[in-house]
Design an enzyme around this catalytic site. Structure first.
Site, PDB file in Angstrom:
ATOM      1  N   SER A  32      13.723  74.783 -58.662  1.00  0.00           N
ATOM      2  CA  SER A  32      13.589  76.235 -58.541  1.00  0.00           C
ATOM      3  C   SER A  32      14.939  76.934 -58.703  1.00  0.00           C
ATOM      4  CB  SER A  32      13.015  76.564 -57.164  1.00  0.00           C
ATOM      5  OG  SER A  32      12.857  77.951 -57.020  1.00  0.00           O
ATOM      6  N   ASN A  80      26.049  79.847 -55.060  1.00  0.00           N
ATOM      7  CA  ASN A  80      25.251  80.974 -55.550  1.00  0.00           C
ATOM      8  C   ASN A  80      24.786  81.809 -54.374  1.00  0.00           C
ATOM      9  OD1 ASN A  80      22.087  81.198 -55.149  1.00  0.00           O
ATOM     10  ND2 ASN A  80      22.615  79.013 -55.057  1.00  0.00           N
ATOM     11  N   ASN A 110       7.176  78.446 -56.829  1.00  0.00           N
ATOM     12  CA  ASN A 110       7.957  78.522 -55.586  1.00  0.00           C
ATOM     13  C   ASN A 110       7.776  79.914 -54.994  1.00  0.00           C
ATOM     14  OD1 ASN A 110      10.408  79.273 -53.943  1.00  0.00           O
ATOM     15  ND2 ASN A 110      10.954  77.155 -54.360  1.00  0.00           N
ATOM     16  N   CYS A 142      16.056  79.416 -48.115  1.00  0.00           N
ATOM     17  CA  CYS A 142      17.035  80.207 -48.886  1.00  0.00           C
ATOM     18  C   CYS A 142      18.156  80.655 -47.949  1.00  0.00           C
ATOM     19  CB  CYS A 142      16.373  81.426 -49.526  1.00  0.00           C
ATOM     20  SG  CYS A 142      17.625  82.491 -50.304  1.00  0.00           S
ATOM     21  N   ILE A 203      17.019  68.585 -50.911  1.00  0.00           N
ATOM     22  CA  ILE A 203      17.404  69.684 -50.047  1.00  0.00           C
ATOM     23  C   ILE A 203      17.624  70.976 -50.856  1.00  0.00           C
ATOM     24  CG2 ILE A 203      18.527  68.302 -48.270  1.00  0.00           C
ATOM     25  CD1 ILE A 203      21.193  68.660 -49.707  1.00  0.00           C
ATOM     26  N   ASN A 204      17.519  72.116 -50.170  1.00  0.00           N
ATOM     27  CA  ASN A 204      18.001  73.360 -50.743  1.00  0.00           C
ATOM     28  C   ASN A 204      19.533  73.339 -50.636  1.00  0.00           C
ATOM     29  OD1 ASN A 204      18.241  76.114 -51.596  1.00  0.00           O
ATOM     30  ND2 ASN A 204      16.227  76.548 -50.735  1.00  0.00           N
ATOM     31  N   GLY A 255      19.321  67.620 -55.254  1.00  0.00           N
ATOM     32  CA  GLY A 255      20.720  67.838 -54.896  1.00  0.00           C
ATOM     33  C   GLY A 255      21.670  67.034 -55.743  1.00  0.00           C
ATOM     34  N   GLY A 256      22.289  67.694 -56.716  1.00  0.00           N
ATOM     35  CA  GLY A 256      23.399  67.093 -57.456  1.00  0.00           C
ATOM     36  C   GLY A 256      23.036  66.009 -58.446  1.00  0.00           C
TER      37      GLY A 256
HETATM   38  O1  RRO Z   1      18.014  83.358 -54.586  1.00  0.00           O
HETATM   39  C1  RRO Z   1      18.883  82.704 -53.980  1.00  0.00           C
HETATM   40  O2  RRO Z   1      19.993  83.190 -53.657  1.00  0.00           O
HETATM   41  C2  RRO Z   1      18.643  81.310 -53.582  1.00  0.00           C
HETATM   42  C3  RRO Z   1      17.442  80.815 -53.142  1.00  0.00           C
HETATM   43 BR1  RRO Z   1      15.885  81.822 -53.148  1.00  0.00          BR
HETATM   44  C4  RRO Z   1      17.357  79.485 -52.654  1.00  0.00           C
HETATM   45  O3  RRO Z   1      16.309  78.980 -52.210  1.00  0.00           O
HETATM   46  N1  RRO Z   1      18.475  78.742 -52.672  1.00  0.00           N
HETATM   47  C5  RRO Z   1      19.650  79.229 -53.102  1.00  0.00           C
HETATM   48  O4  RRO Z   1      20.651  78.505 -53.104  1.00  0.00           O
HETATM   49  N2  RRO Z   1      19.715  80.498 -53.584  1.00  0.00           N
END
Ligand code: RRO
Length: 318
Positions: A32, A80, A110, A142, A203-204, A255-256
């Site tokens: 995602s 990010n 998602n 997030c 992981i996120n 992850g990576g």
């Molecule tokens: O949009 C984002 O800043 C973001 C989301 Br939704 C997420 O699940 N993970 C991320 O690193 N950035």
């Protein structure tokens, strides 16, 4: 025997995997936020070869996201803070879902929300139209929004209540995406499993920060943001290892990941499938080469099915 037939027999590792009731042709899925709505690069890359595609997070209403700068490169990774920029569920239904009819791979939507009701409303809207989406990845991780997002993913009770509510309104795949920014990721995974999730993804991004010492300012507008890329791979693998020992539903490792060997590390740690994220920015077709690399590994070690090696390292300590 004909040389061609011999070669075909050699590469007969079964790459398919099952999550819930859904069959994936291989375990390589795009992550995602790194592959748009799934259709943007289809003139450059044969997206039908992926096991699946996860869309960027969709919210109830359209969102512009956070002010720039919202991306910065870091050693072996990037930060990010996009802030959930997306077109909202109504436009997603009218403009994007129709494009999936010929995409040839599994689309996972998602979704993100600030309240349980928002998540419910999004799914109800999608369930009310005809689509070939195979399931939902529930973003409770997030790191870049003030409300919702990670609030759910750091709390076992909230994770359970949200998952339970969504389980009641869809029979499609329900995958809960977990945050690494917690004390005990395995207990959050257990809450998702208890509430009826078909799988978890982990992981996120990891909360991070980077500072411009000359401007004496954070390099990203929101100061804190999400770290991804090779820098977090060992954290992702350790998370999969811990979750594998705690639950019985499939885990999707994230992850990576940069190459087939990285995919294999995740699978050996306990992932049934993986998602490739940050590497897509370098080359949106990079995940395709990983599929071929895994086939070669299967030949070398005479593995008949990719499922046979899921968690073999972690189950030693189960
Ligand atoms: O949009 C984002 O800043 C973001 C989301 Br939704 C997420 O699940 N993970 C991320 O690193 N950035």
């Amino acid at each position: 025997m004909d040389l061609f037939i011999q070669q075909e027999m050699l590469s007969l590792i079964d790459m398919s995997i099952k999550i819930g009731k859904v069959l994936f042709k291989n375990p390589i899925i795009t992550a995602s936020g790194t592959f748009g709505y799934g259709t943007e690069v289809s003139s450059l890359v044969n997206v039908s070869k992926f096991g699946g595609i996860v869309t960027k997070s969709i919210t109830l209403n359209p969102r512009e996201g956070n002010p720039p700068p919202r991306i910065v490169e870091t050693p072996s990774g990037m930060l990010n803070s996009i802030g959930l920029a997306n077109i909202g569920v109504d436009q997603y239904i009218s403009k994007k879902i129709p494009l999936y009819s010929t995409i040839g791979t599994n689309i996972i939507m998602n979704i993100a929300g600030t309240t349980v009701n928002e998540y419910i409303e999004i799914i109800k809207k999608v369930e009310s139209v005809s689509s070939n989406i195979v399931g939902y990845e529930i973003n409770i991780s997030c790191p870049n929004v003030k409300r919702g997002g990670m609030e759910f993913g750091i709390d076992c009770d909230l994770t359970e209540k949200l998952t339970e509510s969504l389980r009641k309104i869809t029979e499609r795949l329900l995958i809960v995406k977990l945050s690494p920014n917690v004390t005990n990721i395995a207990s959050i995974a257990q809450s998702a499993e208890k509430a009826g999730a078909d799988a978890v993804s982990a992981i996120n991004t990891v909360v991070g920060m980077s500072i411009d010492i000359h401007k004496q300012k954070s390099k990203v507008y929101t100061k804190l943001s999400g770290l991804s890329g090779p820098a977090i791979r060992p954290i992702g693998i350790a998370s999969v290892h811990k979750i594998f020992q705690a639950i019985d539903i499939p885990i999707i490792g994230i992850g990576g990941i940069t190459c087939g060997n990285d995919v294999l590390e995740y699978i050996l740690a306990g992932a049934s499938a993986v998602q490739v994220g940050t590497s897509n920015y370098r080359d949106p077709g990079i995940a395709l080469s990983m599929i071929e690399e895994i086939k070669l590994y299967g030949e070398k070690y005479i593995i008949s099915s990719i499922s046979d090696i899921v968690g073999v390292v972690s189950s030693n300590t189960k």
